[in-house]
Design an enzyme around this catalytic site. Structure first.
Site, mmCIF file in Angstrom:
data_model
loop_
_atom_site.group_PDB
_atom_site.id
_atom_site.type_symbol
_atom_site.label_atom_id
_atom_site.label_comp_id
_atom_site.label_asym_id
_atom_site.label_seq_id
_atom_site.Cartn_x
_atom_site.Cartn_y
_atom_site.Cartn_z
ATOM 1 C CB SER A 120 -0.879 -0.040 1.247
ATOM 2 O OG SER A 120 -1.329 1.226 1.660
ATOM 3 C CE1 TYR B 37 -4.602 -2.132 4.883
ATOM 4 C CE2 TYR B 37 -3.274 0.124 4.479
ATOM 5 C CZ TYR B 37 -3.885 -1.227 3.828
ATOM 6 O OH TYR B 37 -4.072 -1.237 2.637
HETATM 7 C C1 BGC Z 1 -6.136 1.502 1.906
HETATM 8 C C2 BGC Z 1 -7.146 2.546 1.408
HETATM 9 C C3 BGC Z 1 -6.724 4.193 1.464
HETATM 10 C C4 BGC Z 1 -5.442 4.313 0.564
HETATM 11 C C5 BGC Z 1 -4.867 5.643 0.727
HETATM 12 C C6 BGC Z 1 -5.009 1.928 0.992
HETATM 13 O O1 BGC Z 1 -3.901 1.235 1.319
HETATM 14 O O2 BGC Z 1 -6.583 0.445 1.491
HETATM 15 O O3 BGC Z 1 -8.320 2.586 2.293
HETATM 16 O O4 BGC Z 1 -7.749 4.789 0.912
HETATM 17 O O5 BGC Z 1 -4.540 3.289 1.192
HETATM 18 O O6 BGC Z 1 -5.046 6.127 1.742
#
Ligand code: BGC
Length: 261
Positions: free
Chosen positions: A145, A158
């Protein structure tokens, strides 16, 4: 299109929705044999199999929890029994929930870390073990991410999991490069998937997210799927240890876009 993917066996975790589903369909369009792992979306599975087949591929589905060693082993066994091999492992399954860090329970922390990080470790380990034993110069793709790089208040579990995915990927890339096995990750920004559905239903919240994206729009799942097929294909034969950011510029300091600073 990537002819090198024709007939390749691709396992995708968390493939019943969102990015996983889009990747399954795209690998299908590349004429790959796709193993769709799902967690609790029994109702959806047949429709996804049909979609992958309609796109031009073959598909099978297997239920499994990526945090459970025996389930991950079963997924790989299922791929080998059904399609005869394993060439590409896409560790995609992931979860997130918003909690201010001072209130974050150990249970929530553990759930996110075990799905997003331990799950990717288990998927990588089992795939690597199979590839080594069978002398397959395969490809592992981990789903990271933008938050492997951008700190994210209220999502510390996360962000920590995705920071972990970055070094998991880079370390495995280094370790297995001599065997011709490539390990990379994709770092999506804000994409139009069910994980974000609630947020994007609120016009104010959606606007706030778009302001963080220099390209000015929420990404489409297909734009991530196209990164995955490239990384898995022979067109990326010399690429390993890469984080491929697909984020419309989100990691390029959007606050500086107007030339301030
Ligand atoms: C998340 C999203 C978020 C994006 C940017 C991703 O990894 O799953 O929920 O909108 O990152 O912040």
């Amino acid at each position: 299109m990537y002819p090198s993917l024709e007939g390749k066996v691709v396992v995708i975790t968390g493939a019943a929705t969102g990015l996983g589903r889009a990747m399954a369909v795209r690998f299908g369009a590349e004429k790959a044999k796709v193993v769709i792992n799902y967690f609790n979306e029994e109702q959806e599975v047949q429709a996804i199999i049909d979609e992958v087949e309609k796109a031009g591929g073959s598909a099978t589905a297997i239920q499994g929890d990526v945090t459970k060693e025996e389930d991950v082993k079963r997924m790989i066994d299922h791929a080998v029994k059904t399609f005869g091999s394993l060439d590409v492992m896409v560790n995609n399954a992931g979860i997130e929930n918003e909690v201010p860090s001072e209130d974050l329970s150990l249970d929530d922390w553990n759930k996110v870390i075990s799905t997003n990080l331990t799950g990717q470790f288990l998927g990588s380990r089992e795939a690597l073990d199979y590839m080594l034993e069978n002398d397959i110069k395969g490809s592992i793709i981990n789903m990271s991410s933008v938050h492997q790089k951008i700190p994210w208040p209220h999502f510390v579990h996360y962000a920590a999991s995705k920071g972990g995915v970055k070094l998991l990927t880079e370390t495995l890339a280094l370790e297995f490069a001599p065997h011709g096995i490539r390990v990379n990750c994709i770092a999506p920004g804000a994409i139009d998937t069910p994980i974000n559905a609630e947020k994007f239903e609120d016009p104010e919240l959606k606007k706030g997210v778009i302001e963080l994206i220099p390209m000015g729009y929420i990404g489409k799942p297909e734009e991530i799927a196209s990164c995955a097929v490239w990384l898995a294909s022979s067109e990326a034969s010399y690429v390993t240890g890469l984080t491929l950011f697909a984020d419309g510029g989100m990691t390029q300091y959007p606050g500086f876009q107007a030339g301030k600073g």
